[in-house]
Motif scaffolding. Structure first.
Motif, short mmCIF file in Angstrom:
data_model
loop_
_atom_site.label_atom_id
_atom_site.label_comp_id
_atom_site.label_asym_id
_atom_site.label_seq_id
_atom_site.Cartn_x
_atom_site.Cartn_y
_atom_site.Cartn_z
N SER A 1 1.04 -1.23 0.10
CA SER A 1 0.02 -0.28 -0.01
C SER A 1 1.01 0.91 0.24
O SER A 1 1.79 1.65 -0.03
CB SER A 1 -1.25 0.20 1.20
N ARG A 2 -0.02 2.44 -0.28
CA ARG A 2 1.31 3.68 -0.33
C ARG A 2 1.39 4.01 1.05
O ARG A 2 2.92 4.67 1.08
CB ARG A 2 0.27 4.41 -0.94
N GLU A 3 0.54 3.81 1.92
CA GLU A 3 1.17 3.94 3.28
C GLU A 3 2.63 3.08 3.96
O GLU A 3 3.39 3.53 4.42
CB GLU A 3 0.24 3.58 4.49
N VAL A 4 2.68 1.83 3.87
CA VAL A 4 3.17 0.65 3.97
C VAL A 4 4.74 1.50 2.74
O VAL A 4 5.61 1.39 3.35
CB VAL A 4 2.86 -0.96 3.06
N TYR A 5 4.85 1.81 1.46
CA TYR A 5 5.95 2.25 0.69
C TYR A 5 6.21 3.26 1.75
O TYR A 5 7.77 3.29 1.04
CB TYR A 5 5.11 2.18 -0.90
N GLN A 6 5.86 4.14 1.56
CA GLN A 6 6.14 5.90 2.36
C GLN A 6 7.32 5.26 4.18
O GLN A 6 7.81 5.83 3.97
CB GLN A 6 4.91 6.32 3.23
N LEU A 7 7.39 3.68 4.11
CA LEU A 7 8.41 3.56 5.09
C LEU A 7 9.63 3.16 4.53
O LEU A 7 10.67 2.24 4.84
CB LEU A 7 7.47 1.96 5.94
N LYS A 8 10.09 3.49 3.20
CA LYS A 8 10.60 2.60 2.15
C LYS A 8 11.80 3.28 2.91
O LYS A 8 13.30 2.43 2.70
CB LYS A 8 10.78 3.48 1.29
N TYR A 9 12.92 4.16 3.55
CA TYR A 9 13.66 4.70 4.00
C TYR A 9 13.97 4.42 6.64
O TYR A 9 14.45 5.04 6.29
CB TYR A 9 13.82 6.27 4.01
N ASP A 10 12.54 3.42 6.54
CA ASP A 10 12.13 3.65 7.81
C ASP A 10 13.48 2.35 7.88
O ASP A 10 12.87 1.09 7.37
CB ASP A 10 11.05 3.15 8.18
N ASP A 11 14.10 2.35 9.36
CA ASP A 11 15.34 1.01 9.64
C ASP A 11 14.46 -0.50 9.77
O ASP A 11 15.06 -0.99 9.34
CB ASP A 11 15.70 1.63 10.72
N ALA A 12 13.12 -0.03 10.91
CA ALA A 12 12.73 -1.12 11.18
C ALA A 12 12.37 -1.84 10.39
O ALA A 12 12.44 -3.34 10.24
CB ALA A 12 11.19 -0.71 12.23
N TYR A 13 11.11 -0.67 9.19
CA TYR A 13 10.79 -1.68 8.17
C TYR A 13 11.78 -2.26 7.32
O TYR A 13 11.70 -3.47 6.56
CB TYR A 13 10.24 -0.73 7.00
N ALA B 1 13.09 -5.42 8.66
CA ALA B 1 12.39 -6.55 8.52
C ALA B 1 12.34 -6.86 7.19
O ALA B 1 12.17 -8.86 6.94
CB ALA B 1 10.31 -6.13 8.65
N LEU B 2 12.01 -6.32 6.14
CA LEU B 2 12.36 -6.80 4.68
C LEU B 2 13.98 -7.65 4.42
O LEU B 2 13.69 -8.58 3.96
CB LEU B 2 12.23 -6.19 3.30
N SER B 3 14.94 -7.00 4.89
CA SER B 3 15.95 -7.98 4.69
C SER B 3 16.23 -9.15 5.48
O SER B 3 16.24 -10.31 4.89
CB SER B 3 17.17 -6.89 5.73
N ALA B 4 15.33 -9.64 6.99
CA ALA B 4 15.67 -10.80 7.28
C ALA B 4 14.33 -11.44 6.66
O ALA B 4 14.20 -12.77 6.01
CB ALA B 4 14.36 -10.83 8.91
N GLN B 5 12.89 -11.11 5.88
CA GLN B 5 12.31 -11.66 4.78
C GLN B 5 13.33 -12.27 3.72
O GLN B 5 12.44 -13.32 3.27
CB GLN B 5 10.74 -10.90 4.79
#
Ligand SMILES: *Cc1c(COP(=O)(O)O)cnc(C)c1O
Length: 300
Positions: A117-129, A132-136
């Protein structure tokens, strides 16, 4: 490791009455010629990233983009070319995003696409996000949206050796400004660098690029008047200009970036912005895959 396609790059000088009468020499630096799929400035932004991914022994890259992103297309093709897996985090859960020609192309290159979603996409510079992507995805090498990182800027410095030394002015379009920074840092400081942001109100990018430009004495400026309605928007005037440019010069421009820059260049020439004996190099940064979304409006 040789990952260069630079031998295809050349400068095409335009023949045009509007130039001759003002004693202006205008050449197009054809970065669009580099490679049919890993085109233009996107290759320069990716190359140091791809190198690092391989040297650091990642088996995949992960990056971000919209459904028509030139960066995503180039990243998928570059990863494929150099034996890396790729993951694309794509903005938009509905409509266009799911079925664009760009997304089909990326999938054809083996890119795994995750729509968010656009909301999640906005986390593109968020360290925690990002963690999580790196682990996934099992620790892929992460490349920010648009290849906008230090490796991207450094890669773009190697555009400059392709610019003739007698150039007095260089024109380039800006999305993130990554390419602008790289070029600015490698240019001789007696060259004038003129940037064309392609979104509305794009002069805000001046503040974004400033911290990354370290070339004392270089004069650079932005002109955000040629956005044609905003990012990835177009008007019949822009489309006519592109068709006309192709008929006259046999060079295809893309509607998101290079057409807006070239329109701006010719408009500024008409307004007398450039002095006599200007030797202007306009950088064709590629991006032609984006024109597929224009359908039959475009004659090439
Ligand atoms: C991405 C892109 C740009 C903008 O590059 P930035 O480094 O993000 O400023 C310019 N031209 C084309 C054709 C592009 O695809």
């Amino acid at each position: 490791m040789a990952i260069d396609f630079d031998e295809n790059i050349k400068v095409d000088y335009l023949e045009d009455e509007r130039l001759a009468s003002r004693k202006i020499k205008l050449g197009i630096l054809r970065l669009d010629k580099i490679h049919p799929e890993i085109s233009g400035n996107k290759w320069f932004k990716l190359k140091e990233n791809i190198k690092a991914a391989i040297e650091l022994q990642h088996d995949s890259i992960l990056t971000f983009g919209g459904a028509y992103s030139n960066h995503l297309a180039a990243a998928s093709a570059a990863a494929h070319r150099f034996g890396l897996k790729s993951i694309g985090i794509v903005r938009g859960l509905h409509g266009d995003a799911q079925s664009s020609h760009t997304i089909s192309f990326c999938r054809g290159k083996g890119m795994h696409i995750e729509f968010v979603s656009r909301e999640v996409y906005q986390l593109k510079y968020d360290d925690a996000y990002l963690a999580a992507l790196s682990a996934q995805y099992n620790q892929p090498y992460m490349i920010p949206e648009g290849g906008n990182n230090q490796a991207g800027r450094i890669g773009c410095m190697s555009i400059v050796p392709h610019i003739p030394q007698s150039a007095t002015h260089v024109a380039i379009s800006l999305g993130t400004g990554t390419t602008f920074c790289g070029v600015a840092n490698a240019l001789h400081n007696d060259v004038n660098l003129l940037g064309f942001p392609v979104m509305k109100g794009g002069n805000y990018l001046l503040e974004e690029v400033k911290p990354f430009i370290n070339n004392p004495g270089l004069s650079y400026s932005l002109n955000d008047l040629y956005h044609f309605g905003g990012f990835a928007k177009n008007t019949p005037i822009l489309i006519d200009f592109m068709n006309d440019f192709y008929l006259k010069h046999n060079i295809r421009l893309d509607f998101v970036y290079t057409a807006k820059m070239m329109y701006g260049v010719f408009d500024l020439i008409a307004k007398g912005y450039f002095p006599e004996n200007t030797h202007l190099i306009a950088i064709h940064t590629g991006g032609l895959q984006g024109n597929l979304s224009l359908g039959s409006k475009i004659i090439f």
